[in-house]
Write a protein that holds these residues in place. Structure first.
Motif, PDB file in Angstrom:
ATOM      1  N   GLN A 136      59.421   6.050 -28.939  1.00  7.74           N
ATOM      2  CA  GLN A 136      58.311   6.978 -28.785  1.00  7.74           C
ATOM      3  C   GLN A 136      58.796   8.226 -28.045  1.00  7.74           C
ATOM      4  O   GLN A 136      59.345   8.139 -26.949  1.00  7.74           O
ATOM      5  CB  GLN A 136      57.169   6.319 -28.031  1.00  7.74           C
ATOM      6  N   LEU A 137      58.591   9.394 -28.657  1.00  8.16           N
ATOM      7  CA  LEU A 137      59.051  10.648 -28.078  1.00  8.16           C
ATOM      8  C   LEU A 137      57.870  11.472 -27.599  1.00  8.16           C
ATOM      9  O   LEU A 137      56.781  11.424 -28.184  1.00  8.16           O
ATOM     10  CB  LEU A 137      59.846  11.449 -29.114  1.00  8.16           C
ATOM     11  N   THR A 138      58.100  12.210 -26.554  1.00  7.40           N
ATOM     12  CA  THR A 138      57.096  13.172 -26.107  1.00  7.40           C
ATOM     13  C   THR A 138      57.083  14.346 -27.078  1.00  7.40           C
ATOM     14  O   THR A 138      58.040  14.549 -27.852  1.00  7.40           O
ATOM     15  CB  THR A 138      57.423  13.674 -24.702  1.00  7.40           C
ATOM     16  N   PRO A 139      56.032  15.160 -27.073  1.00 12.07           N
ATOM     17  CA  PRO A 139      56.020  16.357 -27.942  1.00 12.07           C
ATOM     18  C   PRO A 139      57.233  17.250 -27.707  1.00 12.07           C
ATOM     19  O   PRO A 139      57.794  17.811 -28.658  1.00 12.07           O
ATOM     20  CB  PRO A 139      54.710  17.043 -27.554  1.00 12.07           C
ATOM     21  N   GLU A 140      57.650  17.393 -26.453  1.00 10.62           N
ATOM     22  CA  GLU A 140      58.805  18.241 -26.159  1.00 10.62           C
ATOM     23  C   GLU A 140      60.083  17.636 -26.749  1.00 10.62           C
ATOM     24  O   GLU A 140      60.927  18.356 -27.313  1.00 10.62           O
ATOM     25  CB  GLU A 140      58.959  18.409 -24.642  1.00 10.62           C
ATOM     26  N   GLN A 141      60.230  16.314 -26.634  1.00 12.26           N
ATOM     27  CA  GLN A 141      61.400  15.642 -27.212  1.00 12.26           C
ATOM     28  C   GLN A 141      61.395  15.740 -28.728  1.00 12.26           C
ATOM     29  O   GLN A 141      62.446  15.932 -29.349  1.00 12.26           O
ATOM     30  CB  GLN A 141      61.426  14.184 -26.770  1.00 12.26           C
ATOM     31  N   THR A 142      60.232  15.610 -29.315  1.00  8.86           N
ATOM     32  CA  THR A 142      60.125  15.715 -30.776  1.00  8.86           C
ATOM     33  C   THR A 142      60.535  17.103 -31.239  1.00  8.86           C
ATOM     34  O   THR A 142      61.291  17.252 -32.215  1.00  8.86           O
ATOM     35  CB  THR A 142      58.689  15.402 -31.219  1.00  8.86           C
ATOM     36  N   LYS A 143      60.042  18.123 -30.550  1.00 12.62           N
ATOM     37  CA  LYS A 143      60.382  19.504 -30.916  1.00 12.62           C
ATOM     38  C   LYS A 143      61.887  19.735 -30.799  1.00 12.62           C
ATOM     39  O   LYS A 143      62.515  20.324 -31.700  1.00 12.62           O
ATOM     40  CB  LYS A 143      59.627  20.474 -30.007  1.00 12.62           C
ATOM     41  N   ALA A 144      62.489  19.244 -29.722  1.00 15.99           N
ATOM     42  CA  ALA A 144      63.923  19.439 -29.530  1.00 15.99           C
ATOM     43  C   ALA A 144      64.723  18.688 -30.590  1.00 15.99           C
ATOM     44  O   ALA A 144      65.739  19.200 -31.093  1.00 15.99           O
ATOM     45  CB  ALA A 144      64.319  18.959 -28.134  1.00 15.99           C
ATOM     46  N   LEU A 145      64.277  17.491 -30.960  1.00  6.65           N
ATOM     47  CA  LEU A 145      64.987  16.717 -31.975  1.00  6.65           C
ATOM     48  C   LEU A 145      64.921  17.407 -33.330  1.00  6.65           C
ATOM     49  O   LEU A 145      65.929  17.483 -34.052  1.00  6.65           O
ATOM     50  CB  LEU A 145      64.387  15.312 -32.066  1.00  6.65           C
ATOM     51  N   ILE A 146      63.753  17.934 -33.676  1.00  8.99           N
ATOM     52  CA  ILE A 146      63.612  18.641 -34.954  1.00  8.99           C
ATOM     53  C   ILE A 146      64.524  19.861 -34.986  1.00  8.99           C
ATOM     54  O   ILE A 146      65.218  20.117 -35.986  1.00  8.99           O
ATOM     55  CB  ILE A 146      62.142  19.033 -35.181  1.00  8.99           C
ATOM     56  N   GLU A 147      64.550  20.607 -33.904  1.00 11.55           N
ATOM     57  CA  GLU A 147      65.401  21.803 -33.858  1.00 11.55           C
ATOM     58  C   GLU A 147      66.879  21.427 -33.987  1.00 11.55           C
ATOM     59  O   GLU A 147      67.643  22.118 -34.681  1.00 11.55           O
ATOM     60  CB  GLU A 147      65.150  22.561 -32.555  1.00 11.55           C
ATOM     61  N   ARG A 204      58.860  10.749 -41.664  1.00  7.41           N
ATOM     62  CA  ARG A 204      57.925  10.552 -40.560  1.00  7.41           C
ATOM     63  C   ARG A 204      58.038  11.658 -39.524  1.00  7.41           C
ATOM     64  O   ARG A 204      57.056  12.043 -38.904  1.00  7.41           O
ATOM     65  CB  ARG A 204      58.143   9.176 -39.925  1.00  7.41           C
ATOM     66  N   LEU A 205      59.260  12.160 -39.352  1.00  5.40           N
ATOM     67  CA  LEU A 205      59.456  13.250 -38.404  1.00  5.40           C
ATOM     68  C   LEU A 205      59.196  14.608 -39.047  1.00  5.40           C
ATOM     69  O   LEU A 205      58.922  15.584 -38.361  1.00  5.40           O
ATOM     70  CB  LEU A 205      60.879  13.186 -37.848  1.00  5.40           C
ATOM     71  N   GLY A 206      59.298  14.650 -40.380  1.00  7.30           N
ATOM     72  CA  GLY A 206      59.042  15.897 -41.083  1.00  7.30           C
ATOM     73  C   GLY A 206      60.189  16.886 -41.014  1.00  7.30           C
ATOM     74  O   GLY A 206      59.975  18.111 -41.000  1.00  7.30           O
ATOM     75  N   THR A 207      61.412  16.374 -40.966  1.00  7.28           N
ATOM     76  CA  THR A 207      62.585  17.239 -40.970  1.00  7.28           C
ATOM     77  C   THR A 207      63.766  16.446 -41.512  1.00  7.28           C
ATOM     78  O   THR A 207      63.611  15.323 -41.991  1.00  7.28           O
ATOM     79  CB  THR A 207      62.881  17.765 -39.556  1.00  7.28           C
ATOM     80  N   TYR A 208      64.957  17.032 -41.422  1.00  6.57           N
ATOM     81  CA  TYR A 208      66.144  16.381 -41.954  1.00  6.57           C
ATOM     82  C   TYR A 208      66.545  15.177 -41.107  1.00  6.57           C
ATOM     83  O   TYR A 208      66.302  15.120 -39.908  1.00  6.57           O
ATOM     84  CB  TYR A 208      67.311  17.365 -42.001  1.00  6.57           C
TER      85      TYR A 208
END
Length: 692
Positions: free
Chosen positions: A34-45, A105-109
């Motif tokens: 489970q990731l926080t919104p900030e962690q999710t954003k950083a992972l997508i980037e 599920r993450l919506g990215t690569y």
């Protein structure tokens, strides 16, 4: 030594981004931290940045449908350098697992670091799904049968204009197991293989007739049933033959075709009888486990005997008919389900390969669980036991290997790398040898003895050193400190004890209340076995009266046990068929008892897997169990121990003791079994000692 997630072990990224790929239940594979919104954003980037770097240097060709000779097409993603003036060697990974480039599920690569690294190093990386999985067409069978698929894939890749004509294979578990049989085909493009935790690809080699780790000693290794529940589903989404590549790529961003399995309490599910209905009882899909299927081997695996001809129709490597003559770098782990067949396969190929290939067989044996190489840390814990720093630079090893064999680089790898790099537990360090077992290894025999009450940790079972007169023993045991009259007594020149009488230790095995598995050398255990395998303190198990415990006196000086461990037991019972199980254990001075390896023998197959021989009531039979294997240092003050029981469930399926098929039965008979030890019935444990 800095820990890295090695790009060379690229199979680890193909299934999910965080944990390395193992041959596990897909239900586990779907778990995501489970990731926080900030962690999710950083992972997508981060993922988007890696994809951009990849697109800058690589020609990315996804959802290429590669035709097989029967018209069925396999889905592949191909990554190759943009410089088209050159041809490049190929690293090929074929897998039943999900390698979709898009994380739906993450919506990215997906993390494309592995693909980026391979292209940077001047390779084409080809990832392909096995027949009958995800975007690949056809009906699934284990290891991607028919075997002709591998031949067609090698020929197709080597014929591409960007190919140098040299192909190397790498992967772990099911991404490795198909490599052995494929290597035996002799396709001129296949240059080398790097199979890792590959035992379930071995049909028969040396003393192991496991048919892909489906059996051990004729007993079914149940934990693959959990895995099959997630792999055998053939009622799945498919696409019309005329679907364009562009549309398949778009479809990959909408759904990745990975099944979303409902949770199952496998510890409870494995208790279901009859065994053949275990998957259907949890509302699992029809498939090769218990149903007839339109594939190469015909399905209905649970109904087969170890010598059923169907096993030889699929993708398993059978050493007697399938020679391997390519260089190979074999990776294994001590707490894998398949360490015995792995080592036997390595030694067999090394002794039978033709030409230079015989001298181009190298091995690494780590102390971890199945496919756990990259999870080693500065303090590697396997189960409950610390292995210390068990890391290796797998990037350096695997790419140096590929650079030599696929690019022809004279990098000195073969000259400066030992044939066998193995980790010795107890002293917790990497060692090396030119052979396995190490050149100086010698067999040492310990005899089982007692006053007839070896049940539990508190019984009088002992392991007694046997040495012929005039021979200096390779290990020294302290003198006995108890009243057991047989402990460490001198033996006659024949190596037999001076006692005249036959002593038997009795235990009761009730299939409806079997001796449970606890830790061990496992794979695919899901929520079934405590600790998910590995070394666990066995003392609480050894309180059970259905376990016989035989322990040596403390060692006077430390010894290295590196090599096979063979138990030969003289057994009687009051049923026509039952099982005998053995665990070998390192007992620390404080009493902690760490398991090292385990084995089993279904007694109907005691004289060979190719025929059934029933037992007569109370008649004594010699039973030599399939060898166990380890590398462990027993320091001074440690003891050597074995446990003997009638089950190790659900690591192995229960013998219902009736003499029936077992897989289709719902009733059981309790067995009263005895282990005998005397001059007439010398039950023994033979270990392999490396003297320091």
């Amino acid at each position: 030594m800095r820990l890295r997630i090695p790009a060379a072990l690229f199979f680890a990224a193909l299934l999910f981004a965080v944990l390395p790929l193992t041959l596990v239940s897909p239900a586990l594979a779907q778990q995501r931290p489970q990731l926080t919104p900030e962690q999710t954003k950083a992972l997508i980037e981060k993922r988007q940045s890696i994809e951009k770097q990849l697109e800058d240097i690589a020609i990315v060709d996804r959802k290429v449908m590669v035709p097989m000779r029967d018209g069925i097409r396999m889905a592949a993603d191909i990554y190759r350098p943009k410089d088209t003036s050159k041809q490049y060697p190929i690293i090929f990974s074929r897998t039943p697992y999900n390698f979709n480039f898009w994380d739906v599920r993450l919506g990215t690569y997906r993390d494309m670091s592995t693909e980026l690294e391979a292209v940077k190093r001047g390779y084409v990386l080809v990832e392909m799904n096995e027949r009958g999985h995800f975007f690949s067409e056809g009906n699934y069978d284990i290891l991607g049968a028919p075997l002709t698929d591998a031949d067609d894939q090698f020929s197709w890749m080597s014929a591409q204009p960007w190919s140098s004509g040299k192909i190397g294979l790498i992967g772990c578990s099911s991404t490795a197991e198909w490599q052995l049989a494929a290597a035996s085909l002799g396709n001129k493009a296949l240059t080398t293989i790097i199979p890792q935790s590959f035992g379930a690809g071995v049909g028969k080699v040396g003393p192991y007739n496991e048919q892909g780790n489906w059996y051990r000693g004729g007993a079914v290794q149940m934990l693959f049933i959990d895995w099959l529940n997630g792999e055998q589903n053939q009622v799945r989404p498919t696409f019309p033959k005329d679907t364009s590549q562009a549309d398949l790529i778009k479809a990959s961003k909408l759904f990745d075709l990975a099944p979303q399995l409902p949770p199952v309490d496998w510890a409870k599910a494995f208790e279901h009888l009859p065994e053949k209905d275990i998957i259907s009882a949890v509302d699992g899909p029809r498939g090769i486990f218990s149903n007839k299927m339109p594939n190469t081997t015909g399905g209905a695996m649970i109904e087969r005997t170890p010598n059923d001809p169907a096993w030889r129709k699929g993708g398993l490597w059978q050493s007697d008919t399938m020679p391997i003559n390519v260089p190979a770098f074999w990776f294994m782990t001590w707490y894998d389900v398949s360490i015995g067949p792995n080592l036997a396969a390595y030694n067999f190929v090394r002794s039978t390969a033709k030409g230079e290939a015989a001298n181009e067989q190298y091995a690494v044996i780590a102390p971890t669980l199945h496919c756990g190489y990259t999870r080693a840390t500065e303090n590697t814990i396997v189960g409950e036991r610390s292995m210390g720093d068990a890391r290796l630079d797998y990037d350096a090893l695997t790419y140096a290997w590929f650079d030599h064999f696929l690019k022809g680089e004279d990098n000195g790898f073969l000259q400066k790398t030992p044939k066998v790099q193995y980790f010795t537990m107890g002293i917790n360090k990497w060692q090396h040898s030119e052979t396995w077992p190490p050149e100086s290894a010698k067999p040492v025999t310990l005899a089982l003895t007692s006053d007839g009450h070896a049940n539990t940790l508190h019984g009088d079972g002992r392991l007694v050193l046997e040495t012929a007169k005039g021979q200096a023993p390779l290990l020294q045991l302290a003198a006995s400190t108890d009243a057991n009259p047989h402990a460490n007594q001198p033996v006659a020149p024949s190596g037999k004890h001076d006692t005249k009488r036959d002593i038997a230790d009795l235990f009761t095995y009730d299939p409806l209340h079997p001796t449970p598995s606890y830790g061990g050398n496992v794979c695919c255990a899901a929520n079934t076995i405590p600790g998910m395998g590995g070394a666990l303190d066995q003392r609480k198990m050894e309180e059970r009266p259905d376990i016989l415990v035989y322990t040596s006196e403390p060692l006077k000086e430390g010894i290295e046990l590196s090599g096979p461990i063979t138990a030969t037991l003289y057994v009687s019972s009051d049923v026509k068929d039952t099982d005998v199980t053995v665990k070998v254990i390192d007992v620390l001075p404080d009493g902690t008892a760490y398991n090292l390896d385990e084995t089993i023998q279904r007694l109907r197959y005691r004289d060979g897997d190719d025929h059934t021989v029933w037992m007569e009531k109370d008649k004594v039979y010699k039973v030599t169990l399939t060898p166990m294997n380890t590398s462990n240092f027993f320091d001074a003050g440690h003891r050597i121990r074995i446990e003997v029981a009638g089950s190790n469930f659900p690591r192995f399926d229960r013998n219902l003791n009736t003499g029936g098929n077992n897989y289709d039965e719902t009733t059981a008979i309790t067995a009263h079994t005895a282990i005998h030890h005397s001059p007439q019935y010398p039950s023994t444990l033979t270990i392999t000692v490396v003297k320091h």
